[in-house]
Design a protein around this motif. Sequence first.
Motif, mmCIF file in Angstrom:
data_model
loop_
_atom_site.group_PDB
_atom_site.id
_atom_site.type_symbol
_atom_site.label_atom_id
_atom_site.label_comp_id
_atom_site.label_asym_id
_atom_site.label_seq_id
_atom_site.Cartn_x
_atom_site.Cartn_y
_atom_site.Cartn_z
ATOM 1 N N ALA A 821 45.456 39.997 36.271
ATOM 2 C CA ALA A 821 45.931 40.440 37.577
ATOM 3 C C ALA A 821 47.404 40.796 37.440
ATOM 4 C CB ALA A 821 45.745 39.339 38.606
ATOM 5 N N VAL A 822 47.730 42.080 37.711
ATOM 6 C CA VAL A 822 49.122 42.523 37.668
ATOM 7 C C VAL A 822 49.458 43.133 39.029
ATOM 8 C CG1 VAL A 822 50.777 44.018 36.517
ATOM 9 C CG2 VAL A 822 48.887 43.039 35.206
ATOM 10 N N ASP A 823 50.496 42.643 39.671
ATOM 11 C CA ASP A 823 50.913 43.135 40.986
ATOM 12 C C ASP A 823 49.744 43.177 41.969
ATOM 13 O OD1 ASP A 823 53.395 43.485 39.880
ATOM 14 O OD2 ASP A 823 53.024 45.584 39.356
ATOM 15 N N GLY A 824 48.901 42.169 41.938
ATOM 16 C CA GLY A 824 47.786 42.104 42.877
ATOM 17 C C GLY A 824 46.630 42.995 42.520
ATOM 18 N N LYS A 825 46.762 43.733 41.417
ATOM 19 C CA LYS A 825 45.653 44.603 41.012
ATOM 20 C C LYS A 825 44.894 43.949 39.870
ATOM 21 C CE LYS A 825 45.637 48.839 39.840
ATOM 22 N NZ LYS A 825 46.288 49.960 39.148
ATOM 23 N N VAL A 826 43.576 43.943 39.999
ATOM 24 C CA VAL A 826 42.748 43.241 39.018
ATOM 25 C C VAL A 826 42.133 44.216 38.032
ATOM 26 C CG1 VAL A 826 40.635 41.877 38.743
ATOM 27 C CG2 VAL A 826 42.230 41.379 40.620
ATOM 28 N N ASN A 827 42.242 43.896 36.731
ATOM 29 C CA ASN A 827 41.556 44.675 35.703
ATOM 30 C C ASN A 827 40.566 43.786 34.998
ATOM 31 O OD1 ASN A 827 42.767 47.413 35.566
ATOM 32 N ND2 ASN A 827 44.644 46.207 35.369
ATOM 33 N N LEU A 828 39.420 44.373 34.652
ATOM 34 C CA LEU A 828 38.366 43.598 33.990
ATOM 35 C C LEU A 828 37.808 44.392 32.822
ATOM 36 C CD1 LEU A 828 36.527 42.625 37.271
ATOM 37 C CD2 LEU A 828 37.528 40.952 35.689
ATOM 38 N N VAL A 829 37.497 43.694 31.726
ATOM 39 C CA VAL A 829 36.836 44.352 30.599
ATOM 40 C C VAL A 829 35.712 43.442 30.101
ATOM 41 C CG1 VAL A 829 37.065 45.205 28.226
ATOM 42 C CG2 VAL A 829 38.924 45.593 29.866
ATOM 43 N N ALA A 830 34.567 44.044 29.818
ATOM 44 C CA ALA A 830 33.467 43.275 29.214
ATOM 45 C C ALA A 830 33.104 43.921 27.885
ATOM 46 C CB ALA A 830 32.259 43.286 30.141
ATOM 47 N N ALA A 831 32.818 43.094 26.848
ATOM 48 C CA ALA A 831 32.415 43.623 25.552
ATOM 49 C C ALA A 831 31.235 42.817 25.038
ATOM 50 C CB ALA A 831 33.576 43.555 24.570
ATOM 51 N N VAL A 832 30.256 43.510 24.446
ATOM 52 C CA VAL A 832 29.052 42.842 23.938
ATOM 53 C C VAL A 832 28.841 43.314 22.503
ATOM 54 C CG1 VAL A 832 26.553 42.594 24.242
ATOM 55 C CG2 VAL A 832 28.045 42.796 26.253
ATOM 56 N N THR A 833 28.580 42.394 21.600
ATOM 57 C CA THR A 833 28.338 42.826 20.209
ATOM 58 C C THR A 833 27.005 43.566 20.154
ATOM 59 O OG1 THR A 833 27.407 40.636 19.742
ATOM 60 C CG2 THR A 833 29.721 41.010 19.135
ATOM 61 N N LYS A 834 26.904 44.504 19.156
ATOM 62 C CA LYS A 834 25.787 45.447 19.069
ATOM 63 C C LYS A 834 24.418 44.758 19.067
ATOM 64 C CE LYS A 834 27.144 49.713 19.041
ATOM 65 N NZ LYS A 834 28.505 49.938 18.736
ATOM 66 N N PRO A 861 26.813 50.142 27.135
ATOM 67 C CA PRO A 861 26.190 48.832 26.955
ATOM 68 C C PRO A 861 27.081 47.876 26.183
ATOM 69 C CG PRO A 861 24.675 50.611 26.339
ATOM 70 C CD PRO A 861 26.000 51.238 26.572
ATOM 71 N N ASP A 862 27.969 48.389 25.291
ATOM 72 C CA ASP A 862 28.778 47.489 24.470
ATOM 73 C C ASP A 862 30.199 47.307 24.988
ATOM 74 O OD1 ASP A 862 29.282 50.148 23.897
ATOM 75 O OD2 ASP A 862 30.068 49.679 21.900
ATOM 76 N N LEU A 863 30.667 48.227 25.882
ATOM 77 C CA LEU A 863 32.032 48.092 26.383
ATOM 78 C C LEU A 863 32.126 48.695 27.774
ATOM 79 C CD1 LEU A 863 34.946 47.226 25.455
ATOM 80 C CD2 LEU A 863 35.335 49.658 25.088
ATOM 81 N N ALA A 864 32.745 47.950 28.687
ATOM 82 C CA ALA A 864 32.855 48.473 30.053
ATOM 83 C C ALA A 864 34.113 47.937 30.708
ATOM 84 C CB ALA A 864 31.627 48.067 30.863
ATOM 85 N N GLN A 865 34.672 48.718 31.647
ATOM 86 C CA GLN A 865 35.839 48.222 32.369
ATOM 87 C C GLN A 865 35.678 48.417 33.864
ATOM 88 O OE1 GLN A 865 39.496 49.463 30.751
ATOM 89 N NE2 GLN A 865 38.696 51.291 29.788
ATOM 90 N N ALA A 866 36.513 47.684 34.604
ATOM 91 C CA ALA A 866 36.450 47.804 36.060
ATOM 92 C C ALA A 866 37.804 47.466 36.660
ATOM 93 C CB ALA A 866 35.390 46.860 36.611
ATOM 94 N N GLY A 867 37.977 47.882 37.903
ATOM 95 C CA GLY A 867 39.174 47.501 38.650
ATOM 96 C C GLY A 867 38.728 46.815 39.924
ATOM 97 N N ALA A 868 39.578 45.914 40.452
ATOM 98 C CA ALA A 868 39.234 45.255 41.710
ATOM 99 C C ALA A 868 40.513 44.938 42.465
ATOM 100 C CB ALA A 868 38.425 43.994 41.432
ATOM 101 N N LYS A 869 40.342 44.525 43.735
ATOM 102 C CA LYS A 869 41.532 44.357 44.566
ATOM 103 C C LYS A 869 41.933 42.897 44.786
ATOM 104 C CE LYS A 869 40.306 48.412 47.305
ATOM 105 N NZ LYS A 869 38.859 48.312 47.586
ATOM 106 N N ASP A 870 40.947 42.013 44.736
ATOM 107 C CA ASP A 870 41.235 40.647 45.185
ATOM 108 C C ASP A 870 41.537 39.708 44.019
ATOM 109 O OD1 ASP A 870 41.463 38.319 46.505
ATOM 110 O OD2 ASP A 870 39.576 38.490 47.621
ATOM 111 N N ALA A 871 42.852 39.530 43.751
ATOM 112 C CA ALA A 871 43.265 38.711 42.613
ATOM 113 C C ALA A 871 42.898 37.237 42.801
ATOM 114 C CB ALA A 871 44.777 38.848 42.399
ATOM 115 N N THR A 872 42.812 36.790 44.081
ATOM 116 C CA THR A 872 42.526 35.367 44.337
ATOM 117 C C THR A 872 41.107 34.994 43.922
ATOM 118 O OG1 THR A 872 41.760 35.825 46.572
ATOM 119 C CG2 THR A 872 44.104 35.336 46.322
ATOM 120 N N ARG A 873 40.232 36.041 43.824
ATOM 121 C CA ARG A 873 38.846 35.717 43.459
ATOM 122 C C ARG A 873 38.545 35.987 41.997
ATOM 123 N NH1 ARG A 873 36.560 39.037 48.259
ATOM 124 N NH2 ARG A 873 34.564 39.065 47.154
ATOM 125 N N LEU A 874 39.611 36.296 41.224
ATOM 126 C CA LEU A 874 39.396 36.688 39.825
ATOM 127 C C LEU A 874 38.729 35.577 39.009
ATOM 128 C CD1 LEU A 874 39.726 38.572 37.405
ATOM 129 C CD2 LEU A 874 42.091 37.782 37.178
#
Length: 889
Positions: A821-834, A861-874
């Motif tokens: 969470a940077v400046d209230g903005k949430v970044n997310l990344v998921a990675a899965v081995t092959k 399927p192996d890599l994905a990202q997302a953005g979200a707004k609510d840092a308190t629920r991270l």
Amino acid sequence: MTGAELREAFLRYFGGVGHTRVRSSSLVPGDDPTLLFTNAGMVQFKGVFLGEDPREYRRATTCQKCVRAGGKHNDLENVGRTARHHTFFEMLGNFSFGDYFKDDAVAYAWAFLTRDLGIDRSRLMATVFTDDDEAFGLWKRVAGLGDDRILRLGEKDNFWAMGDTGPCGPCSEIHFHQGDHLPCAEVAAGRACLGPACECDRWLEIWNLVFMQWSRDASGAMTPLPRPSIDTGMGLERIAAVMQGKESNFDTDLLRPLIDRVAALAGKPYGRHPEDDVSMRVIADHARATTFLTTDGVTPSNEWRGYVLRRIMRRAMLHGRFLGLTEPFLHRSVEWVSAVMGEAYPEIVRERARVQETVRGEEERFAETLDSGERRIGEYHDAQGAGRGRAMDGAFLFTLYDTYGFPRDLAEDALRDLGWEKTEETDAAWNVAMEGQRDRARAGASFGGDGDAAAAGLYQRLSAELPRVEFVGYDSLASPARILAMVAGPRRVPEAAEGAEVEVILDRTPAYAESGGQVGDTGTLAGREGRGEILDTYYRGGKLIVHRVRVTAGGLREGDDVAVAVASPRRQGLAQHHTGTHLLHAALRRVLGTHVMQAGSLVAPDHLRFDFSHGASVRDREVEQIEELVNEQVQANVAVHRLEMNLDEALRTGAMALFGEKYGDRVRVIKIGDFSTELCGGTHLDQTGQLGFFKVDTEGAVASGVRRIEAVAGTAALEAVVRRERVLREAAEILKIVPADVPQRLRKLLDEQKTLEKELATLQGRLAASRADDLLAGARQVNGIAVVAGRVGGREGKGLRAVADRLRDRLGSGVVCVGSAVDGKVNLVAAVTKDLTKRVHAGKLIQEVAKAAGGTGGGRPDLAQAGAKDATRLDDALQLAYDVVARAG
Ligand SMILES: [Zn+2]
Ligand SMILES: [Zn+2]
């Protein structure tokens, strides 16, 4: 014989018998603010005939571009419906200014027609004024015409006058027999054709010779002119039709190619449907008027000349619609006209881009007008209920036309489609509404209802009434003068009190009125009873010099004698920047090439702006060369010569003339050594040394193919350099070095910054690795899969992905989900081995996690990202990763 060959043959013939070939003048009459457009060859010679404008020649020949639209000469609505009505046409003419008279005029005309053009004598007839026995005798003797081939006609046909008073005299016309196969109303009524006096087309008037022999005074009394003159006119389109054996001017090579282009564009043949043919002829004619008027500087507007041009253009557009041309097309016709006439009138080729842009703009405006008008008709129809069988309301049609510019015939068509009918009531209501509008306009003119239009009318009248204002500002900056008139708002006022702002017209002035890019002078005006400050000086109503004056003490009255003085330091600045503009123009052509043409110019007391045609950007080195060339001329202290000569002479010496400018026969030429020669009416230095110093300030693009240079001269140039030096010195002070070292130091600092950034990235990488170790230590086994989920401190998407990648690599087999969470903005990344992507899809996992934190996302399927707004629920959201894996198959 083509139209172009005819034009040339005529000018060559008269040149051969001692006539000076004079160029066509502009369609905007330079000296006559009361005349809408140049409508005859004699317009540019009016002053010569009156003895007010001496020339070096006493015989002249021209091919003059003319426009007749509206007024007594031409009804716009007839154009396209007849073989010979035009808005734009060319007039061939020969003129004698007190030199030869009737006998030579008759002899020249006869010789040109029968010998040079080889027209069959038996097909020609002449007409003379009732009692002009002299002319009658000449046609018998010189041309050998029998009594039965010379017709005496009355004042209506064969008498000409310049105005209610002034030169006038009898005319003589030459008519050509087109053939008796043509319809004649007289014959149809059982009578005989009246020949040249008949309304029909069997006999065609081709040439009118005017014998100016009297002067008429206000009482109507006529006295013989001491030196009678000749003015003749032959329509080029008509004589072309005769020579090409065509019954309609529209079938000549001057107009037919335009019709063919319209036909091709519309995909309809010419000559099949009479109404389509009318539309094609209208467009062909109006395309010429549009092209030539716009080239000569008229722009479509709601006033005076601009209004007539707008009507012509819109009529052409309307007829385009009738032909099914719904897209803008008129701007393309500018090219067609150039193709046919560009050789004879190079200005239309040179100005083509600007003209096309203007026409295109008007086409777009008109399309908007039509759209909104159609909407209004729809609303009207809905509000009135169904219209079947009901009379259209003429008042509504008039409102559409008057307020929104929606053409009446289009409105009628649209309403007819909706079931309305046009009746006598419709016409009556239209007429009542139009009368009402006229009354309002008249009231507006006298009571100041419509300021601008009324003032424009007032200036037209003043310009015609008052003597020409004498400009003495080339040689002096102060002069005595008398107040001829004062105007406030749209009204003439006899006096102005302290504090008032009025427009003042003097009999003589040293103040330069804004023109040719140079702004107007300021100064003072002092009389016995009061004083005023001149805030600006400009032209109104054509040639009238007007001073905008604020009365600062006492009062000013019409008839007051005043002392006028121009602000001299400001005038000096203007002269520096005007002479600087000429030097810049010449330098640009030397450095960049002679394709450079002035496209616009502003000369102010403290800077200059110069727009010019040039396809590429101007390199720094070129700008330096331009500055060097100009400053060389300044240091050489060259004399600035002001010369007067006739236009052709000036053009022969290579003087640069600006297009769209109106030049009279005598022109002013500014010559700076061998470096620059330009036609110019502005105020200049006496010696280039007075310019002091020249500096280019900025260079850039303003439109495609047009560049702009802003530059400064004299004190303003020094100030510009001082300003720049101050910036440099400030930079050096900040860096604590001498100014000369600034570039080197900045380069060094930027290099150091790059190195530091690299080091920072390495350190961040190491930090990520150690955090990864922590997270890895907390890995959990869920559903037989190793899962790492957790928060990473303060990183953006890219750094976060690096962490996820690293964790996945270290896991060998497993699922990673990290967030920050940077400046209230949430970044997310998921990675899965092959090996696990069949069981756990990174994109789907991230979707669920992101949703819990108020966001969205997805990916492979192996890599994905997302953005979200609510840092308190991270943190809670990241926990979901375990649940998702637990549910995996
Ligand atoms: Zn007839
Ligand atoms: Zn100039």
